[in-house]
Scaffold this active site. Structure first.
Site, mmCIF file in Angstrom:
data_model
loop_
_atom_site.group_PDB
_atom_site.id
_atom_site.type_symbol
_atom_site.label_atom_id
_atom_site.label_comp_id
_atom_site.label_asym_id
_atom_site.label_seq_id
_atom_site.Cartn_x
_atom_site.Cartn_y
_atom_site.Cartn_z
ATOM 1 N N LYS A 138 0.790 -1.173 0.319
ATOM 2 C CA LYS A 138 0.000 -0.064 -0.058
ATOM 3 C C LYS A 138 0.886 1.226 0.065
ATOM 4 C CE LYS A 138 -1.890 1.741 4.011
ATOM 5 N NZ LYS A 138 -1.403 3.115 4.122
ATOM 6 N N ASN A 139 1.802 1.114 0.864
ATOM 7 C CA ASN A 139 2.641 2.310 0.955
ATOM 8 C C ASN A 139 3.697 2.645 -0.124
ATOM 9 O OD1 ASN A 139 1.193 2.954 3.142
ATOM 10 N ND2 ASN A 139 2.665 2.392 4.824
ATOM 11 N N CYS A 146 -5.879 12.126 11.685
ATOM 12 C CA CYS A 146 -6.270 10.878 11.685
ATOM 13 C C CYS A 146 -6.616 10.239 13.055
ATOM 14 C CB CYS A 146 -5.826 9.909 10.637
ATOM 15 S SG CYS A 146 -4.229 9.310 11.232
ATOM 16 N N ARG A 159 -0.926 14.454 12.393
ATOM 17 C CA ARG A 159 -0.505 14.252 11.053
ATOM 18 C C ARG A 159 -0.072 15.496 10.264
ATOM 19 N NH1 ARG A 159 -1.613 8.801 9.702
ATOM 20 N NH2 ARG A 159 -0.064 8.936 8.195
ATOM 21 N N ASP A 168 4.459 0.846 12.233
ATOM 22 C CA ASP A 168 3.307 0.009 11.630
ATOM 23 C C ASP A 168 3.018 -1.146 12.190
ATOM 24 O OD1 ASP A 168 3.228 1.470 8.417
ATOM 25 O OD2 ASP A 168 2.523 2.386 10.205
ATOM 26 N N ARG A 226 -8.644 -0.787 4.634
ATOM 27 C CA ARG A 226 -7.711 0.152 3.740
ATOM 28 C C ARG A 226 -6.273 -0.529 3.250
ATOM 29 N NH1 ARG A 226 -6.394 4.445 7.247
ATOM 30 N NH2 ARG A 226 -4.830 4.669 5.757
HETATM 31 C C1 EPZ Z 1 3.945 6.949 6.292
HETATM 32 O O1 EPZ Z 1 2.996 7.994 6.678
HETATM 33 C C2 EPZ Z 1 2.928 5.718 6.108
HETATM 34 N N1 EPZ Z 1 1.838 6.161 5.158
HETATM 35 C C3 EPZ Z 1 2.584 5.445 7.365
HETATM 36 O O2 EPZ Z 1 1.988 3.992 7.340
HETATM 37 C C4 EPZ Z 1 3.657 5.089 8.270
HETATM 38 O O3 EPZ Z 1 3.418 4.703 9.637
HETATM 39 C C5 EPZ Z 1 4.711 6.194 8.327
HETATM 40 O O4 EPZ Z 1 5.118 6.931 6.971
HETATM 41 C C6 EPZ Z 1 5.890 6.029 9.122
HETATM 42 O O5 EPZ Z 1 6.692 4.880 8.669
HETATM 43 C C7 EPZ Z 1 2.019 6.027 3.766
HETATM 44 O O6 EPZ Z 1 2.896 5.815 3.377
HETATM 45 C C8 EPZ Z 1 0.694 6.196 2.949
HETATM 46 P P1 EPZ Z 1 5.611 10.458 8.240
HETATM 47 P P2 EPZ Z 1 3.748 9.488 6.762
HETATM 48 O O7 EPZ Z 1 5.668 11.623 7.378
HETATM 49 O O8 EPZ Z 1 4.103 9.947 5.582
HETATM 50 C C9 EPZ Z 1 5.485 13.957 11.782
HETATM 51 C C10 EPZ Z 1 -0.117 2.719 7.594
HETATM 52 O O9 EPZ Z 1 -0.353 2.053 8.618
HETATM 53 N N2 EPZ Z 1 5.384 14.651 10.502
HETATM 54 O O10 EPZ Z 1 6.932 9.703 8.283
HETATM 55 O O11 EPZ Z 1 2.403 10.600 7.183
HETATM 56 C C11 EPZ Z 1 4.325 12.966 11.914
HETATM 57 O O12 EPZ Z 1 3.325 13.760 12.543
HETATM 58 C C12 EPZ Z 1 0.440 4.212 7.556
HETATM 59 O O13 EPZ Z 1 0.312 2.031 6.404
HETATM 60 C C13 EPZ Z 1 5.391 16.001 10.749
HETATM 61 O O14 EPZ Z 1 5.669 16.647 11.885
HETATM 62 O O15 EPZ Z 1 4.512 9.306 7.920
HETATM 63 C C14 EPZ Z 1 4.679 11.701 12.568
HETATM 64 O O16 EPZ Z 1 4.662 12.062 13.883
HETATM 65 C C15 EPZ Z 1 0.299 4.715 9.037
HETATM 66 N N3 EPZ Z 1 5.280 17.090 9.916
HETATM 67 C C16 EPZ Z 1 6.054 11.440 11.720
HETATM 68 O O17 EPZ Z 1 6.487 12.781 11.391
HETATM 69 C C17 EPZ Z 1 5.133 16.572 8.314
HETATM 70 O O18 EPZ Z 1 5.388 17.387 7.467
HETATM 71 C C18 EPZ Z 1 6.036 10.711 10.849
HETATM 72 O O19 EPZ Z 1 5.314 10.987 9.792
HETATM 73 C C19 EPZ Z 1 5.055 15.167 8.195
HETATM 74 C C20 EPZ Z 1 5.320 14.291 9.296
#
Ligand code: EPZ
Length: 424
Positions: A22-23, A116, A121, A305, A397
Site C-alpha cells: 500500500k505504502n 487521523c 498528522r 506500523d 484500507r
Molecule cells: C507513512 O506515513 C505511512 N503512510 C505510514 O503508514 C507510516 O506509519 C509512516 O510513513 C511512518 O513510517 C503511507 O506511506 C501512506 P511520516 P507519513 O511523514 O508519511 C510527523 C500505515 O499504517 N510529521 O514519516 O504520514 C508525523 O506527525 C500508515 O500504513 C510532521 O511533523 O509518515 C509523524 O509523527 C500509518 N510533519 C512523523 O512525522 C510533516 O510534515 C512520521 O510521519 C510530516 C510528518
C-alpha cells in the site's frame, strides 16, 4: 459497519504470497501524473486506499482502470489541479498528490488533509520542501492553494525523515529546473520503489534508501510498466498472526531484509525462523517469552506500523514486553480493546508495558485504526472463543483479502463488509 468474526485457538499452517505494498503504490500512482503518460502497475493490492487514489486520478481527468492486480493509468488527459474535500477525506495521505500536481501543472488546490486516528498528522515538512523548490503556498478556508512560476532545483533538508515529505519532495523535484538534493530523507523501502518507478518515468534520481536523494534531471517517457514491491507490514502481520496462534507458515515472494526487525524480535521470543532469499518460514508453538524492549524508529529501526501487531503477539509471552512509540503521538488506541481480551497492558505517555497472561478470552472489540484493527484480529487468533471485531472500514484500507489469507492457513475467520450489527 463491517464485522470480522474469529474463532481462536486454531494453529496456522501453509504457504502464502504477500500482497503488493500500500505504502509503495500510493506515491507511485501520484507519480504517474507528473507527465502525460500511460502506466501499467502490476501487483497492485485491492485496497480501499488504492480505490481512493484511483478516484482522485479520475477527478483530475486521468483514466484509471483495474483488472485484478493490474492497474492502468493514462494521465495524458489530466485537466484539473484540485482535490476536493470529499476525496481528501477518504484518504489523508492524498497529500502525496500535491508534489506531482505541481510538477505537472505548477498550480494545485487541496482541501487541507486533517488529522487521523494516529494524531494531528501535520504536513509542515511537506510544505517547507515545496516552498524550497519555489512553490507559493497559502491556506484559506481549510484549503491549500499552491502555485509556482517554474520550480527550481534546491537543497532540501528535512528536520525529520518524514516518509511523505520525502516522497512529495521527490515528485515535485521531477518538475524543477536544475538539481535537487534532499538530505535527512526517509530511507524506507517504499522510497526505493518510488525511485525505481521515477527512473522508468524519465527521472535522473539516485540515493533512495540513504539519507541523501539527488534528482538531477527529467526526460519524460510515454509508457511505463512497473511491478509494485511486496508489502513489508503485511509480511510482518502474517508473522505476528502465526506467533499469536501458533503453527508453521511460509511467506513467499518477499524481501526478508525489509522486515528483519520484526522477524528477529519474534525469533528472540522463541519462534523458529528460516530465512531464504525470497521467503521466510516461521514456526511457533504459541508459547513465547517477552523480547527486549521495542522502540519504534524511522527505517531501518523497528517500524511503527508493526507495533500494534507485535503487541498483539506478545500478550501471552512470559514476562514483560516494553514498547516505546516514537513516531505517532496516539498509536495505542488498540490497547483498551486488547484489555477486553483479558490482556495486561499499562500505558504511560509513549510507553506501553505488556505483562504476559496465560490465556486470552474472546470479546467484542472495535477497530480504531488500520494496524490497530489488524492487531485485534491477530490477538483473536490466540484467544479462546469467538471474537467479533467491529470495523468501520479500517482494515480493508491496508489488507487485501485478509480473511482469505488467514482462512487459507486454517484460521476460523469470517468477514462481513456490510453487517449492520449494533455495536455492543
Ligand atoms: C507513512 O506515513 C505511512 N503512510 C505510514 O503508514 C507510516 O506509519 C509512516 O510513513 C511512518 O513510517 C503511507 O506511506 C501512506 P511520516 P507519513 O511523514 O508519511 C510527523 C500505515 O499504517 N510529521 O514519516 O504520514 C508525523 O506527525 C500508515 O500504513 C510532521 O511533523 O509518515 C509523524 O509523527 C500509518 N510533519 C512523523 O512525522 C510533516 O510534515 C512520521 O510521519 C510530516 C510528518
Amino acid at each position: 459497519m463491517s464485522v470480522w468474526k474469529v474463532s481462536g485457538g486454531k494453529k496456522l499452517f501453509g504457504d502464502i504470497r504477500i500482497q503488493g505494498s500500500k505504502n509503495a503504490v500510493l506515491p507511485i500512482m501520484a507519480a504517474a501524473i507528473i507527465t502525460g503518460c500511460e502506466t501499467e502497475l502490476l501487483n497492485c493490492p485491492q485496497l480501499s486506499d488504492v480505490e481512493a487514489a484511483m478516484a482522485i486520478l479520475r477527478h483530475l481527468g486521468c483514466k484509471a482502470e483495474r483488472d485484478g492486480d493490474t492497474v492502468w493509468i493514462d494521465s495524458r488527459g489530466m485537466n484539473r489541479t484540485d482535490i476536493p474535500h470529499d476525496l481528501m477525506r477518504e484518504m489523508r495521505s492524498s497529500v502525496i498528490f500535491l508534489g506531482a500536481i505541481l510538477a505537472r501543472a505548477h498550480e494545485a488546490a487541496l482541501s487541507y488533509p486533517g488529522g487521523c486516528e494516529l494524531g494531528a498528522r501535520p504536513i509542515d515538512l511537506h510544505l517547507e520542501a515545496l516552498r524550497s523548490l519555489g512553490a507559493e503556498i497559502s491556506e484559506q478556508g481549510g484549503s491549500l492553494y499552491c502555485r509556482d512560476k517554474g520550480l527550481k532545483g534546491a537543497r532540501i533538508n528535512l528536520s525529520f525523515p518524514s516518509v511523505g515529505a520525502t516522497e512529495n519532495a521527490m515528485l515535485a523535484a521531477c518538475g524543477a529546473e536544475g538539481e535537487t538534493v534532499i538530505t535527512n530523507a526517509a530511507k524506507e523501502p517504499e522510497i526505493i520503489d518510488l525511485q525505481d518507478f521515477l527512473r522508468k518515468l524519465g527521472a535522473e534520481i539516485t540515493g533512495a534508501g540513504s539519507s541523501t536523494i539527488t534528482i538531477s534531471g527529467f526526460v519524460p517517457q510515454e509508457k511505463i510498466g512497473h511491478r509494485v514491491m511486496t508489502d513489508r507490514i503485511v509480511s510482518a502481520t502474517a508473522l505476528c498472526c502465526t506467533a499469536s496462534a501458533g503453527g508453521c507458515v511460509t511467506l513467499k515472494g518477499v524481501v526478508p531484509a525489509y522486515f528483519e526487525t520484526v522477524t528477529s524480535v519474534l525469533e528472540s521470543m522463541g519462534c523458529e525462523i528460516e530465512r531464504r532469499s525470497t521467503s521466510v518460514k516461521i514456526t511457533s508453538d504459541g508459547k513465547l517469552h517477552a523480547p527486549r524492549p521495542i522502540v519504534t524508529r524511522p527505517y531501518p529501526g523497528f517500524p511503527t506500523d508493526a507495533q500494534p501487531l507485535l503487541m498483539a503477539a506478545s500478550l501471552k509471552a512470559a514476562g514483560t514486553t516494553v514498547f516505546t512509540e516514537n513516531i505517532f503521538e496516539n498509536r495505542y488506541r488498540h490497547v483498551p480493546e486488547l484489555l477486553r481480551f483479558g490482556a495486561d497492558i499499562s500505558v504511560v505517555g509513549r510507553v506501553a508495558v505488556v505483562t504476559g497472561v496465560n490465556e486470552l478470552i474472546a470479546a467484542p472489540v472495535t477497530a480504531a485504526d488500520l494496524r490497530g484493527g489488524a492487531a485485534l484480529i491477530t490477538a483473536a487468533l490466540g484467544a479462546r472463543g469467538l471474537t467479533t471485531v467491529y470495523d468501520t472500514g479500517h482494515v480493508v484500507r491496508g489488507y487485501d483479502d485478509f480473511d482469505k489469507m488467514l482462512l487459507s492457513l486454517g484460521a476460523d475467520i469470517s468477514y462481513d463488509p456490510e453487517t449492520l450489527a449494533s455495536v455492543v
